[in-house]
Enzyme design. Structure first.
Site, PDB file in Angstrom:
ATOM      1  N   ALA A  39      15.443 -11.767 -14.792  1.00 15.98           N
ATOM      2  CA  ALA A  39      15.457 -12.497 -13.515  1.00 15.98           C
ATOM      3  C   ALA A  39      14.270 -13.466 -13.407  1.00 15.98           C
ATOM      4  CB  ALA A  39      15.436 -11.518 -12.350  1.00 15.98           C
TER       5      ALA A  39
ATOM      6  N   VAL B  31       0.845  -1.206   0.000  1.00 14.24           N
ATOM      7  CA  VAL B  31       0.000   0.000   0.000  1.00 14.24           C
ATOM      8  C   VAL B  31       0.879   1.254   0.000  1.00 14.24           C
ATOM      9  CG1 VAL B  31      -1.656   1.342   1.377  1.00 14.24           C
ATOM     10  CG2 VAL B  31      -1.980  -1.127   1.098  1.00 14.24           C
TER      11      VAL B  31
ATOM     12  N   ILE C 126      12.735 -15.022 -15.861  1.00 13.97           N
ATOM     13  CA  ILE C 126      12.953 -16.185 -16.718  1.00 13.97           C
ATOM     14  C   ILE C 126      14.062 -17.071 -16.156  1.00 13.97           C
ATOM     15  CG2 ILE C 126      13.775 -16.871 -19.031  1.00 13.97           C
ATOM     16  CD1 ILE C 126      11.946 -14.473 -19.978  1.00 13.97           C
TER      17      ILE C 126
ATOM     18  N   ARG D 160       5.384 -10.602  -1.752  1.00 10.63           N
ATOM     19  CA  ARG D 160       4.978 -11.952  -1.369  1.00 10.63           C
ATOM     20  C   ARG D 160       5.637 -12.368  -0.054  1.00 10.63           C
ATOM     21  NH1 ARG D 160       9.426 -13.070  -0.326  1.00 10.63           N
ATOM     22  NH2 ARG D 160      11.073 -14.094  -1.501  1.00 10.63           N
ATOM     23  N   VAL D 161       4.956 -13.303   0.631  1.00 12.37           N
ATOM     24  CA  VAL D 161       5.611 -13.960   1.759  1.00 12.37           C
ATOM     25  C   VAL D 161       6.188 -15.226   1.147  1.00 12.37           C
ATOM     26  CG1 VAL D 161       5.234 -15.139   3.951  1.00 12.37           C
ATOM     27  CG2 VAL D 161       4.025 -13.010   3.458  1.00 12.37           C
TER      28      VAL D 161
ATOM     29  N   ARG E  63      19.743 -25.240   2.144  1.00 11.27           N
ATOM     30  CA  ARG E  63      20.842 -24.818   1.273  1.00 11.27           C
ATOM     31  C   ARG E  63      21.846 -23.944   2.020  1.00 11.27           C
ATOM     32  NH1 ARG E  63      17.752 -22.238  -2.443  1.00 11.27           N
ATOM     33  NH2 ARG E  63      18.607 -20.166  -2.138  1.00 11.27           N
TER      34      ARG E  63
ATOM     35  N   GLU F 187      12.835  -7.719   2.722  1.00 13.11           N
ATOM     36  CA  GLU F 187      13.771  -7.430   1.624  1.00 13.11           C
ATOM     37  C   GLU F 187      13.059  -6.709   0.478  1.00 13.11           C
ATOM     38  OE1 GLU F 187      17.002 -10.199  -0.439  1.00 13.11           O
ATOM     39  OE2 GLU F 187      15.104 -10.271  -1.528  1.00 13.11           O
TER      40      GLU F 187
ATOM     41  N   ALA G 203      16.630 -22.815   3.783  1.00  8.25           N
ATOM     42  CA  ALA G 203      17.218 -23.089   5.103  1.00  8.25           C
ATOM     43  C   ALA G 203      18.217 -24.245   4.990  1.00  8.25           C
ATOM     44  CB  ALA G 203      16.122 -23.418   6.107  1.00  8.25           C
TER      45      ALA G 203
HETATM   46  P1  0O2 Z   1      13.106 -16.542  -4.203  1.00 10.76           P
HETATM   47  O1  0O2 Z   1      12.018 -16.159  -3.291  1.00 10.76           O
HETATM   48  O2  0O2 Z   1      12.967 -17.872  -4.790  1.00 10.76           O
HETATM   49  O3  0O2 Z   1      13.447 -15.486  -5.197  1.00 10.76           O
HETATM   50  P2  0O2 Z   1      21.224 -16.146  -1.856  1.00 10.76           P
HETATM   51  O4  0O2 Z   1      19.821 -16.429  -1.475  1.00 10.76           O
HETATM   52  O5  0O2 Z   1      22.233 -16.999  -1.199  1.00 10.76           O
HETATM   53  O6  0O2 Z   1      21.396 -16.093  -3.368  1.00 10.76           O
HETATM   54  P3  0O2 Z   1      21.404 -13.784  -0.192  1.00 10.76           P
HETATM   55  O7  0O2 Z   1      22.743 -13.332   0.243  1.00 10.76           O
HETATM   56  O8  0O2 Z   1      20.477 -14.371   0.807  1.00 10.76           O
HETATM   57  O9  0O2 Z   1      21.604 -14.697  -1.446  1.00 10.76           O
HETATM   58  O10 0O2 Z   1      20.647 -12.559  -0.764  1.00 10.76           O
HETATM   59  P4  0O2 Z   1      20.687 -11.892  -2.190  1.00 10.76           P
HETATM   60  O11 0O2 Z   1      21.522 -12.631  -3.155  1.00 10.76           O
HETATM   61  O12 0O2 Z   1      20.960 -10.459  -1.989  1.00 10.76           O
HETATM   62  O13 0O2 Z   1      19.164 -12.029  -2.566  1.00 10.76           O
HETATM   63  C1  0O2 Z   1      18.527 -13.229  -2.700  1.00 10.76           C
HETATM   64  C2  0O2 Z   1      17.359 -13.044  -3.644  1.00 10.76           C
HETATM   65  O14 0O2 Z   1      17.767 -12.256  -4.765  1.00 10.76           O
HETATM   66  C3  0O2 Z   1      16.934 -14.367  -4.228  1.00 10.76           C
HETATM   67  O15 0O2 Z   1      15.992 -14.947  -3.405  1.00 10.76           O
HETATM   68  C4  0O2 Z   1      16.356 -13.957  -5.575  1.00 10.76           C
HETATM   69  O16 0O2 Z   1      15.041 -13.459  -5.427  1.00 10.76           O
HETATM   70  C5  0O2 Z   1      17.260 -12.826  -5.967  1.00 10.76           C
HETATM   71  N1  0O2 Z   1      18.415 -13.353  -6.713  1.00 10.76           N
HETATM   72  C6  0O2 Z   1      19.697 -13.386  -6.294  1.00 10.76           C
HETATM   73  N2  0O2 Z   1      20.489 -13.910  -7.229  1.00 10.76           N
HETATM   74  C7  0O2 Z   1      19.702 -14.231  -8.277  1.00 10.76           C
HETATM   75  C8  0O2 Z   1      19.968 -14.811  -9.561  1.00 10.76           C
HETATM   76  O17 0O2 Z   1      21.081 -15.160  -9.925  1.00 10.76           O
HETATM   77  N3  0O2 Z   1      18.878 -14.989 -10.365  1.00 10.76           N
HETATM   78  C9  0O2 Z   1      17.627 -14.619  -9.998  1.00 10.76           C
HETATM   79  N4  0O2 Z   1      16.644 -14.824 -10.870  1.00 10.76           N
HETATM   80  N5  0O2 Z   1      17.356 -14.085  -8.790  1.00 10.76           N
HETATM   81  C10 0O2 Z   1      18.374 -13.888  -7.944  1.00 10.76           C
HETATM   82  P5  0O2 Z   1      15.844 -16.537  -3.338  1.00 10.76           P
HETATM   83  O18 0O2 Z   1      16.322 -17.020  -2.043  1.00 10.76           O
HETATM   84  O19 0O2 Z   1      16.367 -17.167  -4.551  1.00 10.76           O
HETATM   85  O20 0O2 Z   1      14.316 -16.673  -3.201  1.00 10.76           O
HETATM   86  P1  0O2 Z   2       6.156 -16.741  -9.205  1.00 12.25           P
HETATM   87  O1  0O2 Z   2       6.392 -17.830 -10.170  1.00 12.25           O
HETATM   88  O2  0O2 Z   2       6.212 -17.204  -7.786  1.00 12.25           O
HETATM   89  O3  0O2 Z   2       7.006 -15.537  -9.448  1.00 12.25           O
HETATM   90  P2  0O2 Z   2      -2.214  -7.622  -5.485  1.00 12.25           P
HETATM   91  O4  0O2 Z   2      -3.594  -8.213  -5.663  1.00 12.25           O
HETATM   92  O5  0O2 Z   2      -1.788  -6.764  -6.632  1.00 12.25           O
HETATM   93  O6  0O2 Z   2      -2.040  -6.972  -4.158  1.00 12.25           O
HETATM   94  P3  0O2 Z   2      -0.983  -9.892  -6.610  1.00 12.25           P
HETATM   95  O7  0O2 Z   2      -1.439  -9.388  -7.930  1.00 12.25           O
HETATM   96  O8  0O2 Z   2      -1.501 -11.221  -6.180  1.00 12.25           O
HETATM   97  O9  0O2 Z   2      -1.231  -8.837  -5.462  1.00 12.25           O
HETATM   98  O10 0O2 Z   2       0.540  -9.944  -6.733  1.00 12.25           O
HETATM   99  P4  0O2 Z   2       1.629  -9.870  -5.583  1.00 12.25           P
HETATM  100  O11 0O2 Z   2       1.192 -10.730  -4.423  1.00 12.25           O
HETATM  101  O12 0O2 Z   2       1.930  -8.456  -5.320  1.00 12.25           O
HETATM  102  O13 0O2 Z   2       2.852 -10.504  -6.285  1.00 12.25           O
HETATM  103  C1  0O2 Z   2       2.916 -11.861  -6.491  1.00 12.25           C
HETATM  104  C2  0O2 Z   2       4.035 -12.200  -7.440  1.00 12.25           C
HETATM  105  O14 0O2 Z   2       5.165 -11.365  -7.305  1.00 12.25           O
HETATM  106  C3  0O2 Z   2       4.486 -13.581  -7.118  1.00 12.25           C
HETATM  107  O15 0O2 Z   2       4.605 -14.240  -8.332  1.00 12.25           O
HETATM  108  C4  0O2 Z   2       5.838 -13.419  -6.452  1.00 12.25           C
HETATM  109  O16 0O2 Z   2       6.699 -14.477  -6.776  1.00 12.25           O
HETATM  110  C5  0O2 Z   2       6.354 -12.129  -7.040  1.00 12.25           C
HETATM  111  N1  0O2 Z   2       7.182 -11.379  -6.086  1.00 12.25           N
HETATM  112  C6  0O2 Z   2       6.916 -10.174  -5.607  1.00 12.25           C
HETATM  113  N2  0O2 Z   2       7.863  -9.724  -4.802  1.00 12.25           N
HETATM  114  C7  0O2 Z   2       8.779 -10.648  -4.733  1.00 12.25           C
HETATM  115  C8  0O2 Z   2      10.010 -10.729  -4.043  1.00 12.25           C
HETATM  116  O17 0O2 Z   2      10.450  -9.842  -3.327  1.00 12.25           O
HETATM  117  N3  0O2 Z   2      10.709 -11.864  -4.209  1.00 12.25           N
HETATM  118  C9  0O2 Z   2      10.248 -12.844  -4.999  1.00 12.25           C
HETATM  119  N4  0O2 Z   2      10.987 -13.925  -5.132  1.00 12.25           N
HETATM  120  N5  0O2 Z   2       9.088 -12.812  -5.672  1.00 12.25           N
HETATM  121  C10 0O2 Z   2       8.348 -11.704  -5.552  1.00 12.25           C
HETATM  122  P5  0O2 Z   2       3.703 -15.468  -8.650  1.00 12.25           P
HETATM  123  O18 0O2 Z   2       2.558 -14.995  -9.457  1.00 12.25           O
HETATM  124  O19 0O2 Z   2       3.348 -16.199  -7.391  1.00 12.25           O
HETATM  125  O20 0O2 Z   2       4.661 -16.319  -9.522  1.00 12.25           O
END
Ligand code: 0O2
Ligand code: 0O2
Length: 208
Positions: free
Chosen positions: A150, A20, A152, A44-45, A57, A138, A55
């Site tokens: 990112a 918001v 893809i 998202r959570v 990894r 974050e 955890a």
């Molecule tokens: P999710 O929710 O699946 O995206 P680490 O988690 O070990 O890579 P660290 O130090 O915890 O790294 O934090 P960092 O690298 O600042 O941020 C982690 C998050 O950044 C990741 O969350 C990704 O969302 C994004 N990210 C970091 N590196 C990449 C990358 O190479 N490709 C993509 N597509 N996203 C990246 P998680 O844990 O993967 O969770």
């Molecule tokens: P996937 O494959 O998990 O990426 P709203 O009704 O607008 O309030 P809405 O439309 O449901 O909310 O979307 P929301 O909850 O804001 O965003 C959901 C999508 O954003 C999810 O993708 C999340 O993965 C992605 N997302 C947003 N912030 C982050 C972030 O900080 N880290 C990561 N890893 N993902 C994020 P989907 O649709 O579940 O697909």
């Protein structure tokens, strides 16, 4: 941990509140007819299955999750232009409703994979029935092109269970370079259009 819903509930609240607030910034820019540095905001959570995977990894004990996993609550701010990222970062730094714990600039220093994004970790106050809790959140700030790449790469990683073949990794790095070039090019075009507009305005002023 047998009650994930209870543990994650403050995180869910933080994500909803910050969505918001951040969407509110976008709206204020739109009303002021200035260029908005925020194209869209998502949040998202982290799903429990991803929490457990990460955890494992990163060797994080489950009773240390809330201190050691910084992205249980995650918000993403997507911008049109690279220069919008620093505007958003300044806006975030100037706020008083949370505290910045850490900033990671993967825009200047891209990750080995080719990933680019600006990360800010916050301590955000959530009011609960047992008092105020300062939880970690974050923020990821990135352009549309960085987000495209990112998203893809993330889904390919999921498909290959984190073990993307070397040739695909290389092609993804090249794709990241193409996304970088795209960001550069659109910023340049934008700069030139602005310059042209300023020249036209100056000429019009001189004629009057
Ligand atoms: P999710 O929710 O699946 O995206 P680490 O988690 O070990 O890579 P660290 O130090 O915890 O790294 O934090 P960092 O690298 O600042 O941020 C982690 C998050 O950044 C990741 O969350 C990704 O969302 C994004 N990210 C970091 N590196 C990449 C990358 O190479 N490709 C993509 N597509 N996203 C990246 P998680 O844990 O993967 O969770
Ligand atoms: P996937 O494959 O998990 O990426 P709203 O009704 O607008 O309030 P809405 O439309 O449901 O909310 O979307 P929301 O909850 O804001 O965003 C959901 C999508 O954003 C999810 O993708 C999340 O993965 C992605 N997302 C947003 N912030 C982050 C972030 O900080 N880290 C990561 N890893 N993902 C994020 P989907 O649709 O579940 O697909």
């Amino acid at each position: 941990m047998n009650n994930w819903d209870t543990m994650l509930s403050p995180y869910k609240q933080a994500v909803e509140e910050l969505k918001v607030k951040l969407r509110g910034i976008r709206e204020q820019y739109q009303k002021s007819s200035k260029h908005t540095p925020i194209e869209f905001v998502t949040g998202r959570v982290k799903p429990v299955s991803s929490i457990l995977d990460k955890a494992k990894r990163k060797n994080i004990p489950l009773d240390r999750l809330e201190e050691e996993m910084q992205d249980l609550a995650g918000l993403r701010i997507v911008t049109q232009f690279v220069e919008d990222i620093s505007t958003v970062v300044s806006l975030i730094r100037s706020r008083t409703d949370f505290v910045i714990v850490e900033e990671r600039d993967y825009v200047i220093e891209q990750k080995e994979s080719g990933y680019r994004s600006y990360h800010i970790v916050l301590r955000y106050p959530v009011e609960t029935i047992s008092g105020r809790r300062m939880i970690l959140v974050e923020l990821q700030i990135r352009t549309l092109a960085m987000n495209f790449w990112a998203t893809i790469e993330h889904s390919l990683n999921y498909k290959y269970r984190g073990e993307i073949p070397e040739d695909i990794k290389l092609r993804l790095k090249r794709a990241a370079e193409a996304a970088f070039q795209l960001d550069e090019e659109v910023s340049q075009i934008r700069g030139e259009v602005r310059e042209a507009q300023q020249i036209i305005t100056r000429k019009q002023e001189q004629q009057h």
